[in-house]
Design a protein around this motif. Sequence first.
Motif, mmCIF file in Angstrom:
data_model
loop_
_atom_site.group_PDB
_atom_site.id
_atom_site.type_symbol
_atom_site.label_atom_id
_atom_site.label_comp_id
_atom_site.label_asym_id
_atom_site.label_seq_id
_atom_site.Cartn_x
_atom_site.Cartn_y
_atom_site.Cartn_z
ATOM 1 N N ALA A 99 17.703 0.939 -12.838
ATOM 2 C CA ALA A 99 17.354 1.577 -14.123
ATOM 3 C C ALA A 99 16.456 0.496 -14.970
ATOM 4 N N GLU A 100 17.249 -0.958 -15.102
ATOM 5 C CA GLU A 100 16.735 -1.874 -15.959
ATOM 6 C C GLU A 100 15.105 -2.252 -15.378
ATOM 7 N N ALA A 101 15.246 -2.055 -13.848
ATOM 8 C CA ALA A 101 13.877 -2.820 -13.507
ATOM 9 C C ALA A 101 12.772 -1.686 -13.729
ATOM 10 N N ARG A 102 13.085 -0.347 -13.650
ATOM 11 C CA ARG A 102 12.333 0.631 -13.936
ATOM 12 C C ARG A 102 11.602 0.423 -15.382
ATOM 13 N N ALA A 103 12.672 0.448 -16.346
ATOM 14 C CA ALA A 103 12.252 0.288 -17.746
ATOM 15 C C ALA A 103 11.268 -1.011 -17.821
ATOM 16 N N ARG A 104 11.616 -2.115 -17.250
ATOM 17 C CA ARG A 104 10.716 -3.158 -17.483
ATOM 18 C C ARG A 104 9.589 -3.299 -16.784
ATOM 19 N N SER A 105 9.197 -2.458 -15.731
ATOM 20 C CA SER A 105 8.142 -2.391 -15.096
ATOM 21 C C SER A 105 7.239 -1.294 -15.936
ATOM 22 N N GLU A 106 7.891 -0.198 -16.310
ATOM 23 C CA GLU A 106 7.267 0.830 -17.274
ATOM 24 C C GLU A 106 6.441 -0.169 -18.541
ATOM 25 N N GLU A 107 7.429 -0.972 -18.884
ATOM 26 C CA GLU A 107 6.815 -1.578 -20.153
ATOM 27 C C GLU A 107 5.769 -2.628 -19.728
ATOM 28 N N LEU A 108 5.732 -3.133 -18.465
ATOM 29 C CA LEU A 108 4.820 -4.139 -18.508
ATOM 30 C C LEU A 108 3.526 -3.437 -17.756
ATOM 31 N N PRO A 128 0.815 -1.439 0.106
ATOM 32 C CA PRO A 128 -0.042 -0.008 -0.150
ATOM 33 C C PRO A 128 0.803 1.370 -0.089
ATOM 34 N N HIS A 129 2.192 1.347 0.524
ATOM 35 C CA HIS A 129 2.808 2.312 0.588
ATOM 36 C C HIS A 129 3.695 2.619 -0.605
ATOM 37 N N MET A 130 3.801 1.778 -1.572
ATOM 38 C CA MET A 130 4.322 2.009 -2.863
ATOM 39 C C MET A 130 3.417 2.273 -4.010
ATOM 40 N N THR A 131 4.030 3.179 -5.084
ATOM 41 C CA THR A 131 2.890 3.474 -6.212
ATOM 42 C C THR A 131 3.083 1.990 -7.328
ATOM 43 N N ALA A 132 2.299 2.022 -8.157
ATOM 44 C CA ALA A 132 2.086 1.221 -8.979
ATOM 45 C C ALA A 132 3.504 0.592 -9.620
ATOM 46 N N LEU A 133 4.274 1.370 -9.859
ATOM 47 C CA LEU A 133 5.635 1.345 -10.502
ATOM 48 C C LEU A 133 6.432 0.707 -9.223
ATOM 49 N N GLY A 134 6.366 1.342 -7.991
ATOM 50 C CA GLY A 134 7.051 0.852 -6.972
ATOM 51 C C GLY A 134 6.827 -0.657 -6.682
ATOM 52 N N ASN A 135 5.718 -0.873 -6.967
ATOM 53 C CA ASN A 135 5.331 -2.258 -6.547
ATOM 54 C C ASN A 135 5.965 -3.220 -7.559
ATOM 55 N N CYS A 136 5.972 -2.966 -8.919
ATOM 56 C CA CYS A 136 6.489 -3.673 -10.107
ATOM 57 C C CYS A 136 8.184 -3.599 -9.941
ATOM 58 N N MET A 137 8.690 -2.816 -9.296
ATOM 59 C CA MET A 137 9.933 -2.669 -9.452
ATOM 60 C C MET A 137 10.851 -3.350 -8.015
ATOM 61 N N GLU A 138 9.922 -3.591 -7.061
ATOM 62 C CA GLU A 138 10.495 -4.159 -5.697
ATOM 63 C C GLU A 138 11.135 -5.501 -5.847
ATOM 64 N N GLY A 139 10.431 -6.553 -6.494
ATOM 65 C CA GLY A 139 10.823 -7.698 -6.487
ATOM 66 C C GLY A 139 11.947 -7.855 -7.554
ATOM 67 N N PRO A 140 12.140 -7.244 -8.694
ATOM 68 C CA PRO A 140 13.236 -7.296 -9.524
ATOM 69 C C PRO A 140 14.662 -6.932 -9.044
ATOM 70 N N VAL A 141 14.274 -5.654 -8.230
ATOM 71 C CA VAL A 141 15.660 -5.245 -7.495
ATOM 72 C C VAL A 141 16.018 -6.115 -6.321
ATOM 73 N N GLN A 142 15.158 -6.312 -5.449
ATOM 74 C CA GLN A 142 15.402 -6.935 -4.006
ATOM 75 C C GLN A 142 15.642 -8.418 -4.437
ATOM 76 N N VAL A 143 14.831 -9.057 -5.082
ATOM 77 C CA VAL A 143 15.073 -10.474 -5.153
ATOM 78 C C VAL A 143 15.931 -11.119 -6.320
ATOM 79 N N LEU A 144 15.852 -10.341 -7.414
ATOM 80 C CA LEU A 144 16.709 -10.813 -8.597
ATOM 81 C C LEU A 144 17.979 -9.885 -8.729
ATOM 82 N N GLY A 145 18.180 -8.904 -7.906
ATOM 83 C CA GLY A 145 19.160 -7.924 -7.895
ATOM 84 C C GLY A 145 19.401 -7.168 -9.426
ATOM 85 N N MET A 146 18.367 -6.914 -10.019
ATOM 86 C CA MET A 146 18.281 -6.264 -11.031
ATOM 87 C C MET A 146 18.554 -4.853 -11.052
ATOM 88 N N PRO A 147 19.605 -4.152 -11.743
ATOM 89 C CA PRO A 147 19.784 -2.659 -11.686
ATOM 90 C C PRO A 147 18.529 -1.772 -11.675
#
Length: 268
Positions: free
Chosen positions: A135-144, A114-133
Amino acid sequence: MSRYPLELTGDDTPMVRFMNVTKRYGELTVLDHLDLDVAEGEMVTIIGPSGSGKTTVLRMLMTLETINEGVIYVDGKPLTHMEKNGALVPASPKYLRRMRSQIGMCFQHFNLFPHMTALGNCMEGPVQVLGMPKAEARARSEELLELVGMADKMDQHPSRLSGGQQQRVAIARALAMRPKVMLFDEVTSALDPEVIGEVTNVIRDLVDAHNLTMLMVTHQMGFAKDISDRVCFFYDGAIEEQGAPEDLFGNPQRERTQQFLSAVKEAD
């Protein structure tokens, strides 16, 4: 566990295999020696009455439930077990975490942060779990988010979104983890009737555009008929009948399947 292979090999290896899988809660058997293969890129829908074991199938794939017998494989490798000294043993938490990253799930309730935006929700897993940079996580999340029709809402928090919009963000969030298998558990049942279409359309688009392997539990027979490659009717912890949607809905062979579909039709 010696009768189960350490790994599945060959060109016809399914993306998901349940091999003799049994799940019990005390004296209650929820799944009874289930054998089920799902091919790569196949969309399989599970239907059946309450208590038939259909949601348990998804929960076991997400490793939210342990199994009592058998082995589940994902992309040829055991999910519920791991190899040790040439034999299969129950998987460690570390192994489960690694295997689970191949599976995305959308629940009936959206479970967005609830405390994250739609974009933040999508970026959290790739950054924290997959270790994705980032910028890459943001681009992928925006695309999705654009893919699910939420590009104009990516800076909104869940409280500012409708149920259908939240569910579409949840789908994008699951896809952001680059899963090999996507699971949908009654994803439209918590939605108002007028917004169900927007979520089912997103899933249709995913089926058409991506070679994702998908398993879906739904009570919407029309949607199941329209979107599935195969439909499995579960009854009393086992597959009672399965087949192409036109066969299972148009000419069910088993009496229990006929009774269930008739009851669902009357309820509608």
